[in-house]
Write an enzyme that holds these catalytic residues in place. Structure first.
Site, mmCIF file in Angstrom:
data_model
loop_
_atom_site.group_PDB
_atom_site.id
_atom_site.type_symbol
_atom_site.label_atom_id
_atom_site.label_comp_id
_atom_site.label_asym_id
_atom_site.label_seq_id
_atom_site.Cartn_x
_atom_site.Cartn_y
_atom_site.Cartn_z
ATOM 1 N N GLN A 68 37.057 46.730 43.862
ATOM 2 C CA GLN A 68 36.568 46.421 42.510
ATOM 3 C C GLN A 68 37.577 46.951 41.483
ATOM 4 O O GLN A 68 37.414 46.730 40.290
ATOM 5 C CB GLN A 68 35.214 47.098 42.279
ATOM 6 C CG GLN A 68 34.123 46.648 43.220
ATOM 7 C CD GLN A 68 32.897 47.571 43.124
ATOM 8 O OE1 GLN A 68 32.051 47.417 42.263
ATOM 9 N NE2 GLN A 68 32.823 48.535 44.020
ATOM 10 N N HIS A 92 37.433 42.262 40.666
ATOM 11 C CA HIS A 92 37.299 42.352 39.204
ATOM 12 C C HIS A 92 38.629 42.186 38.478
ATOM 13 O O HIS A 92 38.751 42.593 37.322
ATOM 14 C CB HIS A 92 36.626 43.683 38.822
ATOM 15 C CG HIS A 92 35.203 43.790 39.309
ATOM 16 N ND1 HIS A 92 34.528 44.974 39.432
ATOM 17 C CD2 HIS A 92 34.327 42.817 39.705
ATOM 18 C CE1 HIS A 92 33.285 44.751 39.882
ATOM 19 N NE2 HIS A 92 33.151 43.452 40.064
ATOM 20 N N PRO A 122 31.076 61.647 46.828
ATOM 21 C CA PRO A 122 30.501 62.991 46.629
ATOM 22 C C PRO A 122 29.013 62.935 46.290
ATOM 23 O O PRO A 122 28.311 63.926 46.442
ATOM 24 C CB PRO A 122 31.283 63.567 45.445
ATOM 25 C CG PRO A 122 32.334 62.593 45.087
ATOM 26 C CD PRO A 122 32.077 61.302 45.807
ATOM 27 N N CYS A 127 50.239 33.918 23.954
ATOM 28 C CA CYS A 127 50.899 33.141 25.005
ATOM 29 C C CYS A 127 52.257 32.648 24.497
ATOM 30 O O CYS A 127 52.341 32.064 23.405
ATOM 31 C CB CYS A 127 50.007 31.960 25.396
ATOM 32 S SG CYS A 127 50.745 30.881 26.627
ATOM 33 N N CYS A 138 52.002 28.484 24.409
ATOM 34 C CA CYS A 138 51.150 27.720 23.480
ATOM 35 C C CYS A 138 50.690 28.530 22.272
ATOM 36 O O CYS A 138 50.051 27.993 21.372
ATOM 37 C CB CYS A 138 49.949 27.134 24.232
ATOM 38 S SG CYS A 138 48.726 28.387 24.671
ATOM 39 N N CYS A 149 45.992 33.320 29.721
ATOM 40 C CA CYS A 149 45.959 32.565 28.465
ATOM 41 C C CYS A 149 44.546 32.026 28.249
ATOM 42 O O CYS A 149 43.978 31.386 29.140
ATOM 43 C CB CYS A 149 46.978 31.422 28.507
ATOM 44 S SG CYS A 149 46.884 30.381 27.031
ATOM 45 N N SER A 197 29.723 53.467 42.830
ATOM 46 C CA SER A 197 28.320 53.786 42.527
ATOM 47 C C SER A 197 27.411 52.687 43.068
ATOM 48 O O SER A 197 26.200 52.865 43.133
ATOM 49 C CB SER A 197 28.121 53.941 41.022
ATOM 50 O OG SER A 197 28.511 52.758 40.363
#
Ligand code: BJW
Length: 248
Positions: free
Chosen positions: A101, A119, A215, A148, A151, A127, A190
């Site tokens: 992730q 992710h 932990p 960009c 463009c 763009c 998590s």
């Protein structure tokens, strides 16, 4: 810190199909802040104001300033023992996938190649008009918000914000690897953000043994065959050592 059970070492040695899911905690010992918890980013910064498409539409400069700051923070950081141990696992198994992730690129720096990023990646820009994705590792960015070069449209960080779909290919590969593994390791997450959080459950319901390294207790703890309480870097170092000891 937990001892490494012999049964786990045996399971790691016997497994043929291994899938690993990582979250921000795997990079914590490298110096990357996590999101939740006492020192987490969401204690100081609001996800609604910084990590949603609505936030970007409303104030792209603010969002980019935050990402530029995080890029500066992450750029000099190095992979830790957990990233390195996970990178060695892909050599060990004919069927292996690392699902991360994390957007920091530290797994790749540690040598991982068989991985999918659920992710996105903070070192890529996209763009907003053409959808093209490019790597951009400049720190700091020379212009905020960046535009960009082809463009002139606004570029955005190539990451997945709340309410956005995950990259289809990456999610498909992740689901397949969760469904078809015999050992599923969950490291430093998590496990509250979906759909990533459903992967350990999918693996377990398809017969995989689940190992958690964290932990703290998480929603994965009740389905984990082994829960190793402690920092990922420290636990992984001990796992690597235990695997070596049982080999000789
Ligand atoms: C250590 C350690 C050490 C500390 N060693 N460990 C089903 C149910 C409920 C909600 C939803 C649902 N399906 C979808 C949703 C909505 C939403 C969601 O899940 N919300 C929940 C929070 C309630 N999900 C989404 O919006 C996702 N999109 C989606 O589902 O789209 C559907 C769709 C389909 C079609 C069209 C449109 C939409 C997208 C989620 C995107 C998440 N994005 C972020 C930001 C990425 C960019 C950025 O970095 O800026 O991703 S949010 C943030 O959370 C980041 C992380 O990848 C993610 C997970 O966090 P992670 O990695 O677990 O970190 P922490 O901080 O939470 O935990 C760290 C852990 O490490 C802790 O457990 C510590 O104890 C531990 N730790 N030190 C080991 N040394």
């Amino acid at each position: 810190m937990s001892n490494i059970p012999k049964s786990l070492i045996e399971a790691i040695r016997q497994a043929e199909r291994v899938t690993v899911l990582t979250g921000a905690g795997v990079s914590a010992e490298s110096g990357v802040p996590t999101f939740r918890g006492k020192e987490g980013l969401w204690k100081k910064y609001s996800p609604q104001e910084l990590a949603t498409p609505q936030a970007f539409a409303q104030d792209p400069r603010l969002v980019w300033e935050w990402y530029d700051w995080r890029r500066g923070l992450i750029a000099p950081l190095k992979p830790n023992a957990a990233h390195k141990f996970i990178a060695t696992l892909e050599e060990r198994y004919p069927h292996f996938l690392l699902i991360t992730q994390n957007i920091d690129g530290l797994h790749q720096k540690a040598g991982s190649k068989k991985l999918v990023e659920l992710h996105g990646n903070i070192w890529k820009v996209r763009c907003t008009k053409e959808g093209t994705v490019e790597e951009d590792k400049r720190v700091p960015l020379p212009q905020i918000p960046p535009l960009c070069s082809r463009c002139g449209a606004l570029l955005r960080p190539h990451v997945v914000w709340f309410g956005e779909p995950l990259p289809t290919d990456a999610l498909h590969q992740a689901m397949e690897a969760a469904e078809n593994c015999d050992l599923f390791l969950v490291v430093g997450t998590s496990a509250v953000v979906y759909p990533a959080a459903s992967l350990p459950q999918i693996a377990q319901s398809h017969g995989a043994q689940v190992v958690e390294i964290n932990p703290e207790e998480t929603p994965i703890t009740p389905i984990a065959h082994w829960s190793l309480r402690g920092k990922a870097g420290e636990i992984c170092q001990r796992l690597a050592q235990a695997l070596q000891d049982t080999h000789s």
